[in-house]
Enzyme design. Structure first.
Site, PDB file in Angstrom:
ATOM      1  N   GLY A 210       0.825  -1.200   0.000  1.00 44.22           N
ATOM      2  CA  GLY A 210       0.000   0.000   0.000  1.00 44.22           C
ATOM      3  C   GLY A 210       0.858   1.248   0.000  1.00 44.22           C
TER       4      GLY A 210
ATOM      5  N   LYS B  51      -5.474  -7.910 -18.411  1.00 51.20           N
ATOM      6  CA  LYS B  51      -5.460  -8.104 -19.855  1.00 51.20           C
ATOM      7  C   LYS B  51      -5.232  -9.559 -20.256  1.00 51.20           C
ATOM      8  CE  LYS B  51      -5.447  -4.986 -22.349  1.00 51.20           C
ATOM      9  NZ  LYS B  51      -6.555  -4.236 -23.000  1.00 51.20           N
TER      10      LYS B  51
ATOM     11  N   CYS C 185       5.413  -5.894   1.378  1.00 53.63           N
ATOM     12  CA  CYS C 185       5.661  -4.451   1.292  1.00 53.63           C
ATOM     13  C   CYS C 185       5.084  -3.752   2.538  1.00 53.63           C
ATOM     14  CB  CYS C 185       5.102  -3.895  -0.013  1.00 53.63           C
ATOM     15  SG  CYS C 185       5.784  -2.295  -0.491  1.00 53.63           S
ATOM     16  N   TYR C 186       3.981  -3.011   2.415  1.00 55.36           N
ATOM     17  CA  TYR C 186       3.348  -2.395   3.592  1.00 55.36           C
ATOM     18  C   TYR C 186       2.991  -3.471   4.624  1.00 55.36           C
ATOM     19  CZ  TYR C 186       0.040   0.420   6.363  1.00 55.36           C
ATOM     20  OH  TYR C 186      -0.621   1.070   7.386  1.00 55.36           O
TER      21      TYR C 186
ATOM     22  N   HIS D 236       7.762  -7.854  -4.038  1.00 53.64           N
ATOM     23  CA  HIS D 236       6.448  -8.286  -4.521  1.00 53.64           C
ATOM     24  C   HIS D 236       6.563  -9.611  -5.280  1.00 53.64           C
ATOM     25  CE1 HIS D 236       4.077  -4.653  -3.582  1.00 53.64           C
ATOM     26  NE2 HIS D 236       5.232  -4.019  -3.734  1.00 53.64           N
TER      27      HIS D 236
ATOM     28  N   ASP E 211     -10.650  -5.670 -24.773  1.00 55.74           N
ATOM     29  CA  ASP E 211     -11.526  -5.583 -23.603  1.00 55.74           C
ATOM     30  C   ASP E 211     -12.994  -5.393 -23.973  1.00 55.74           C
ATOM     31  OD1 ASP E 211      -9.122  -5.710 -22.198  1.00 55.74           O
ATOM     32  OD2 ASP E 211      -8.955  -3.528 -22.109  1.00 55.74           O
TER      33      ASP E 211
ATOM     34  N   GLU F 163       4.132 -11.332  -6.294  1.00 52.85           N
ATOM     35  CA  GLU F 163       2.974 -11.485  -7.171  1.00 52.85           C
ATOM     36  C   GLU F 163       3.208 -10.986  -8.586  1.00 52.85           C
ATOM     37  OE1 GLU F 163       2.032  -7.654  -4.770  1.00 52.85           O
ATOM     38  OE2 GLU F 163       3.337  -9.412  -4.662  1.00 52.85           O
TER      39      GLU F 163
END
Length: 613
Positions: free
Chosen positions: A58, A376, A85-86, A172, A230, A174
Site C-alpha cells: 500500500g 489483460k 511491502c506495507y 512483490h 476488452d 505477485e
C-alpha cells in the site's frame, strides 16, 4: 464477488496496493480460491474456510499519521500469515520491530540474496531477481523473527517467525518480474497453509455470466465499443449472458484513433459476428472540447465525459431510452486501480472510463462492466474460451483516450531543480562501480514531465536523456538507479537519432492537441506498427505506445518509442529490441517529414507508467 464457501481460500487484506487483485489472480492460478477483504475487516468476519492470510502492500507508512487501521486479532487466528511491502512493515511494527524511511528507495528490479534456509524458499535458488516498490523499510527485526533474505539496499528484505508461521517480504512475489514469485506463493499457499487446489478458470467464466444476468435483470445493455480486446470480450460475454437482441454496441470515432482505425475495427467486429453495432464519427466534437488543453488529467476527464455525452446523444437519435438500459464498458482492473479505485489506492491517472460522471452512474447502478476485476491476459484467455478470433485477441492494448494522451501537450517548459553536475557525477560513479564503464557518455534532464508509479503512489517527474550507452543492461541499470536516487526523475530514455547531440541544442516548443500534431503522430505510429509486423516483432511486444513530444532540434518534433514486455499491464519491462530492427524502424521514422529526434524509453513499470500521460 460472493465467497464460495465450499472452497479452501486465502484471505488477502487490502491496504491499497496497486497489485492486490494481481496477487489474488496469482493465487487463483495456483488453483486456490482467494477473497479480498478491506483493511478494516474484523478477524471474526474472515471466512472459516480461510487457510492463510496475506497482508497487501500500500502507499501509506506504518510509522506516521497515514497508517491504516487493522484488527490486531488477525494475528491471533493461528493461521499462516504473509506480509508484502506495507504488510511486511506492518508485521515488523506490530510485533515490536522498527520501520523507517530507507536511505535509498527501491523501484524496480533488485537482486535478492537468501541468508538462511526457509520453508517459504523451498525449491528456490539462493539469488533471485525480485520486484521492489518502496520507500520505507524494516530496519530492526521484531523479537523472535530472523532475516532470511536481503538486497543491496534493504537488509531485511524477507523475515520469518517459523514457529508462528509468519513471514514478511519487502518485495512483490505477485508480479511476473520476480522470477521466483510463483514458487514462493505456491510454497505459502500449498506447503505452509495447505490449501486445496480446486479452483479453475472455468469457474470464473461461469461466475461472470451469472453476475451479468443478476446485474442486468430485465434491462438491455448499451455498450461502448472501442474494438479492442476488452470491449470485444465484454460484447461477447454480454451477448452470451443476455442474448444478442439485448445488447447494442456503439463505436465512437473520437479523432484520436490510429490511421484508418475506425474502418478496420468495424470490419473485424463484423467478421466476429458483432453486427448489432452503431458507428458514429464525433471527431469534431472531441477536438473542439480539447482545443488548447494541456493538462493530462484534464484531457482524460474531458474525453471520458465526451464519450458519455456522445453515447447519450446517439441513443436519443436511435430512440433508445437509457433510463431503461444499462451502459456497458470494457473496463479492466488496471483502469480502476490506477484511478484510485480501491479505498486506499492512490490515483496514478484518471482513466477515461473512471471520470466522475461515470462514477456517479456506477453509484446509481446504471453501469455494467463484465470484466472490471480482470487483467489483460485473463481477458485474452476468456476471449479464447469464447472462441473470438486472433485478429481481435492479439491486438496491442490501446488506451480509450487514444492518441490524445500520446501527443504531449505543454505550453511552457518545466525546468528541473537538479543540476547537470549532480546527475552526471552520480551516473559516472554508478557506471564505474557497477559496470566498470569509463567511456564518454552524456546525461541530461528534459524540460517536460510524465506520469509514474512509485511505492504505490503517483509521481509526476522528469525523464532523463542518456547518450553514449549502447548496452541494454547497463542502460536499464542506470535508469533504475536514477529513479531510485532522485525524486525529480521517474523515467529515462536513450537518444537513438541523431546519434549524438549537445543537450543545449534540444529546445522546447509549445504544443497542444491539434489536427496537425495528431496527423504527424498517426503517420509515425502507422510506420512503426507496419515495420514491427514486417520484422515479426508485433506479437513479441505487449504494447508499443508512440509518443510525440514538443522538443525540437531543427524545427521538427520528437518521437519517443515505448515498447514494453508485460502480461497484465500492472508491471512491465521495457522491450529490448535488437539493434538491426531498431535501425530499420529509425530509418522509417526519419523519412517522415516533421520528425528530427527519436528517443527510446528504457523505463520499467514501476517507476514509469506504460503511457506517458
Amino acid at each position: 464477488m460472493t465467497t464460495l464457501s465450499t472452497h479452501d481460500q486465502i484471505a488477502i487484506i487490502d491496504f491499497g496496493s496497486q497489485y492486490t487483485h494481481l496477487l489474488a489472480r496469482r493465487i487463483r492460478e495456483l488453483g486456490v480460491y482467494t477473497e479480498i477483504y478491506p483493511n478494516t475487516i474484523k478477524a471474526h468476519k474472515i471466512s472459516p474456510h480461510t487457510r492463510g492470510i496475506i497482508l497487501s502492500g500500500g502507499p501509506n507508512s506504518v510509522h506516521d499519521h497515514t497508517a491504516l487501521f487493522y484488527d490486531p486479532k488477525i494475528f491471533n487466528l493461528a493461521l499462516p500469515l504473509l506480509g508484502l511491502c506495507y504488510g511486511h512493515q506492518l508485521i515488523g511494527q506490530h510485533f515490536g520491530g522498527k520501520v523507517l524511511p530507507g536511505d535509498t528507495k527501491e523501484y524496480g528490479k533488485a537482486e535478492l540474496d537468501q541468508l538462511s534456509p526457509s520453508s517459504i524458499f523451498k525449491n528456490i535458488k539462493r539469488k533471485n531477481i525480485v520486484w521492489m516498490s518502496h520507500g520505507d523499510s524494516v530496519v530492526k527485526l521484531p523479537p523472535n523473527f530472523k532475516a532470511i533474505a536481503q538486497t543491496k539496499d534493504c537488509k531485511i528484505a524477507a523475515m520469518e517467525n517459523m514457529k508462528e508461521r509468519i513471514f514478511g517480504f519487502q518485495f512483490h512475489p505477485e508480479v511476473r518480474h520476480t522470477n521466483c514469485g510463483t514458487q514462493i506463493l505456491f510454497n505459502f499457499v500449498s506447503l505452509i497453509a495447505r490449501a486445496k487446489t480446486d479452483w479453475k478458470v472455468d469457474n470464473f467464466v461461469a461466475e461472470i455470466i451469472e453476475r451479468i444476468k443478476k446485474i442486468a435483470g430485465a434491462k438491455k445493455v448499451f455498450l461502448l465499443v472501442s474494438g479492442g480486446v476488452d470491449s470485444s470480450v465484454s460484447f461477447a460475454l454480454l451477448e452470451k449472458a443476455l442474448g444478442k437482441k439485448n445488447v447494442f454496441g456503439i463505436h465512437i470515432d473520437n479523432a484520436f484513433l490510429r490511421f484508418k482505425e475506425s474502418a478496420h475495427i468495424t470490419k473485424i467486429l463484423a467478421r466476429a459476428g458483432f453486427d448489432n453495432l452503431h458507428v458514429v464519427d464525433a471527431s469534431d466534437q472531441f477536438l473542439k472540447r480539447l482545443a488548447g488543453v494541456s493538462n493530462p488529467e484534464e484531457k482524460r476527464t474531458i474525453i471520458g465525459n465526451t464519450f458519455l455525452d456522445v453515447a447519450e446523444q446517439e441513443a436519443q437519435k436511435l430512440g433508445i431510452d437509457l433510463s431503461n438500459w444499462l451502459i456497458g464498458q470494457g473496463t479492466i482492473y488496471p483502469d480502476t486501480i490506477e484511478s484510485g479505485g480501491t479505498k486506499h489506492a492512490h490515483k496514478i491517472k484518471t482513466h477515461h472510463n473512471r471520470v466522475e460522471k461515470i462514477n456517479a452512474l456506477i453509484a446509481q447502478g446504471k453501469i455494467i462492466e463484465p470484466i472490471a476485476d480482470l487483467y489483460k491476459d485473463e481477458v485474452r484467455l476468456i476471449g479464447k474460451r469464447l472462441k473470438l478470433n486472433a485478429g481481435i485477441l492479439n491486438r496491442h492494448p490501446f488506451p480509450g483516450p487514444g492518441l490524445a494522451i500520446r501527443v504531449l501537450s505543454w505550453k511552457a517548459p518545466v525546468l528541473p531543480r537538479l543540476t547537470h553536475h549532480e546527475i552526471k557525477s552520480f551516473s559516472q560513479n554508478y557506471l564505474q562501480k557497477t559496470y566498470r564503464f569509463k567511456k564518454d557518455f552524456e546525461i541530461s534532464i528534459l524540460p517536460i514531465q510524465s506520469v509514474g508509479v512509485q511505492g504505490d503512489q503517483r509521481s509526476y517527474a522528469h525523464p532523463a536523456l542518456l547518450q553514449g550507452i549502447t548496452d541494454w543492461n547497463m542502460a536499464s541499470g542506470l535508469a533504475t538507479a536514477l529513479c531510485n536516487k532522485f525524486a525529480e526523475i521517474n523515467r529515462a530514455a536513450l537518444l537513438i537519432h541523431p546519434k549524438k547531440i549537445s543537450p543545449e541544442l534540444i529546445k522546447f516548443i509549445p504544443g497542444t492537441l491539434t489536427k496537425e500534431r495528431l496527423a504527424l503522430l498517426k503517420k509515425a505510429d502507422y510506420k512503426i506498427n507496419q515495420r514491427l509486423k514486417a520484422l515479426k516483432l508485433y506479437n513479441a511486444i505487449w504494447q508499443c505506445p508512440i509518443i510525440l513530444a514538443p522538443l525540437t532540434l531543427q524545427g521538427g518534433e520528437t518521437i519517443i518509442l515505448r515498447p514494453v514486455a508485460s502480461e497484465e499491464g500492472m508491471t512491465a519491462n521495457f522491450y529490448r529490441m535488437n539493434r538491426s530492427a531498431l535501425q530499420d524502424i529509425t530509418r522509417a521514422l526519419i523519412a517522415v517529414q516533421g520528425i528530427d529526434m527519436i528517443l527510446y524509453d528504457i523505463t520499467n513499470k514501476p517507476p514509469g507508467t506504460i503511457e506517458w500521460e
